[in-house]
Design a protein around this motif. Structure first.
Motif, mmCIF file in Angstrom:
data_model
loop_
_atom_site.group_PDB
_atom_site.id
_atom_site.type_symbol
_atom_site.label_atom_id
_atom_site.label_comp_id
_atom_site.label_asym_id
_atom_site.label_seq_id
_atom_site.Cartn_x
_atom_site.Cartn_y
_atom_site.Cartn_z
ATOM 1 N N ILE A 18 0.848 -1.207 0.000
ATOM 2 C CA ILE A 18 0.000 0.000 0.000
ATOM 3 C C ILE A 18 0.877 1.249 0.000
ATOM 4 O O ILE A 18 0.633 2.204 -0.740
ATOM 5 N N LYS A 19 1.931 1.238 0.857
ATOM 6 C CA LYS A 19 2.836 2.383 0.912
ATOM 7 C C LYS A 19 3.557 2.569 -0.422
ATOM 8 O O LYS A 19 3.732 3.696 -0.893
ATOM 9 N N GLU A 20 3.969 1.453 -1.037
ATOM 10 C CA GLU A 20 4.618 1.544 -2.343
ATOM 11 C C GLU A 20 3.654 2.097 -3.392
ATOM 12 O O GLU A 20 4.031 2.911 -4.245
ATOM 13 N N ALA A 21 2.405 1.664 -3.327
ATOM 14 C CA ALA A 21 1.388 2.150 -4.259
ATOM 15 C C ALA A 21 1.147 3.643 -4.042
ATOM 16 O O ALA A 21 0.987 4.410 -4.997
ATOM 17 N N GLU A 22 1.140 4.054 -2.751
ATOM 18 C CA GLU A 22 0.981 5.479 -2.444
ATOM 19 C C GLU A 22 2.152 6.282 -3.002
ATOM 20 O O GLU A 22 1.966 7.357 -3.590
ATOM 21 N N GLN A 23 3.367 5.761 -2.824
ATOM 22 C CA GLN A 23 4.557 6.436 -3.346
ATOM 23 C C GLN A 23 4.495 6.540 -4.884
ATOM 24 O O GLN A 23 4.829 7.572 -5.451
ATOM 25 N N GLU A 24 4.094 5.456 -5.497
ATOM 26 C CA GLU A 24 3.967 5.452 -6.965
ATOM 27 C C GLU A 24 2.897 6.443 -7.404
ATOM 28 O O GLU A 24 3.083 7.176 -8.386
ATOM 29 N N ALA A 25 1.790 6.503 -6.689
ATOM 30 C CA ALA A 25 0.715 7.439 -7.014
ATOM 31 C C ALA A 25 1.217 8.879 -6.862
ATOM 32 O O ALA A 25 0.941 9.736 -7.716
ATOM 33 N N LEU A 26 1.966 9.153 -5.771
ATOM 34 C CA LEU A 26 2.524 10.491 -5.579
ATOM 35 C C LEU A 26 3.508 10.853 -6.695
ATOM 36 O O LEU A 26 3.526 11.978 -7.194
ATOM 37 N N ARG A 27 4.329 9.896 -7.089
ATOM 38 C CA ARG A 27 5.272 10.125 -8.187
ATOM 39 C C ARG A 27 4.523 10.439 -9.478
ATOM 40 O O ARG A 27 4.870 11.363 -10.216
ATOM 41 N N MET A 28 3.471 9.682 -9.736
ATOM 42 C CA MET A 28 2.673 9.900 -10.937
ATOM 43 C C MET A 28 1.993 11.274 -10.904
ATOM 44 O O MET A 28 1.909 11.960 -11.920
ATOM 45 N N ILE A 29 1.532 11.669 -9.729
ATOM 46 C CA ILE A 29 0.898 12.989 -9.572
ATOM 47 C C ILE A 29 1.907 14.102 -9.852
ATOM 48 O O ILE A 29 1.619 15.065 -10.561
ATOM 49 N N ARG A 30 3.148 13.934 -9.279
ATOM 50 C CA ARG A 30 4.191 14.941 -9.517
ATOM 51 C C ARG A 30 4.527 15.027 -11.006
ATOM 52 O O ARG A 30 4.689 16.111 -11.558
ATOM 53 N N GLU A 31 4.621 13.889 -11.664
ATOM 54 C CA GLU A 31 4.907 13.882 -13.102
ATOM 55 C C GLU A 31 3.780 14.548 -13.881
ATOM 56 O O GLU A 31 4.029 15.319 -14.822
ATOM 57 N N ALA A 32 2.543 14.243 -13.475
ATOM 58 C CA ALA A 32 1.396 14.848 -14.149
ATOM 59 C C ALA A 32 1.388 16.360 -13.943
ATOM 60 O O ALA A 32 1.111 17.132 -14.878
ATOM 61 N N GLU A 33 1.722 16.806 -12.732
ATOM 62 C CA GLU A 33 1.781 18.243 -12.451
ATOM 63 C C GLU A 33 2.882 18.900 -13.281
ATOM 64 O O GLU A 33 2.701 19.982 -13.836
ATOM 65 N N THR A 34 4.033 18.226 -13.374
ATOM 66 C CA THR A 34 5.147 18.747 -14.174
ATOM 67 C C THR A 34 4.750 18.836 -15.636
ATOM 68 O O THR A 34 4.996 19.852 -16.300
ATOM 69 N N ASP A 35 4.129 17.760 -16.140
ATOM 70 C CA ASP A 35 3.678 17.752 -17.533
ATOM 71 C C ASP A 35 2.642 18.851 -17.778
ATOM 72 O O ASP A 35 2.684 19.541 -18.801
ATOM 73 N N ALA A 36 1.718 19.006 -16.840
ATOM 74 C CA ALA A 36 0.680 20.031 -16.985
ATOM 75 C C ALA A 36 1.315 21.424 -16.998
ATOM 76 O O ALA A 36 0.942 22.276 -17.814
ATOM 77 N N SER A 37 2.270 21.658 -16.119
ATOM 78 C CA SER A 37 2.953 22.959 -16.087
ATOM 79 C C SER A 37 3.689 23.214 -17.391
ATOM 80 O O SER A 37 3.671 24.317 -17.930
ATOM 81 N N ARG A 38 4.358 22.189 -17.906
ATOM 82 C CA ARG A 38 5.072 22.322 -19.173
ATOM 83 C C ARG A 38 4.110 22.634 -20.306
ATOM 84 O O ARG A 38 4.362 23.501 -21.138
ATOM 85 N N LEU A 39 2.981 21.931 -20.337
ATOM 86 C CA LEU A 39 1.994 22.157 -21.385
ATOM 87 C C LEU A 39 1.419 23.569 -21.315
ATOM 88 O O LEU A 39 1.206 24.222 -22.340
ATOM 89 N N VAL A 40 1.179 24.040 -20.102
ATOM 90 C CA VAL A 40 0.673 25.406 -19.932
ATOM 91 C C VAL A 40 1.712 26.407 -20.436
ATOM 92 O O VAL A 40 1.384 27.350 -21.157
#
Length: 101
Positions: free
Chosen positions: A9-31
Motif C-alpha cells: 500500500i505504501k509503495e502504491a501510495e509512493q507510486e501514485a505520488l510520483r505519478m501525480i508529480r509527473e502529471a503536475e510537471t507535464d501540466a505545467s510544461r503544457l501550460v
C-alpha cells in the motif's frame, strides 16, 4: 502478511505520488508551451498587421504623389493657356492703341 500488505500500500501510495508529480510537471510544461505559442502567434499577428499598415501607407503615399504630379501638370497647362490668352489680349490692346495714334 499484514506487514506485506501495508508495504505494498505504501509503495502504491509512493507510486501514485510520483505519478501525480509527473502529471503536475507535464501540466505545467503544457501550460508554458501554450502560453509561449499564444505569445508567438500574437507577435506574428502584430508584425503582419504592422507590415500591412506600412504597405497601405506606402501605396497611399505613392497614389497621392501621382495625383499631386497630375494636378501640377494640369495647373501648368492652365497657366500656359492663361498666359497665352493674356499675351493675345495684350497684343490686341497694343494694336488698338497703335490704331488710335
Amino acid at each position: 502478511m499484514a506487514g506485506d500488505l501495508i508495504k505494498r500500500i505504501k509503495e502504491a501510495e509512493q507510486e501514485a505520488l510520483r505519478m501525480i508529480r509527473e502529471a503536475e510537471t507535464d501540466a505545467s510544461r503544457l501550460v508554458a508551451e501554450a502560453i509561449q505559442t499564444r505569445e508567438d502567434r500574437l507577435a506574428e499577428a502584430e508584425r503582419t498587421a504592422r507590415q500591412a499598415i506600412e504597405q497601405a501607407g506606402e501605396r497611399a503615399s505613392q497614389e497621392a504623389q501621382g495625383e499631386i504630379a497630375r494636378l501640377q501638370e494640369k495647373a501648368n497647362h492652365r497657366i500656359e493657356a492663361l498666359r497665352s490668352q493674356a499675351m493675345g489680349r495684350m497684343d490686341e490692346a497694343v494694336q488698338r492703341i497703335l490704331e488710335g495714334i
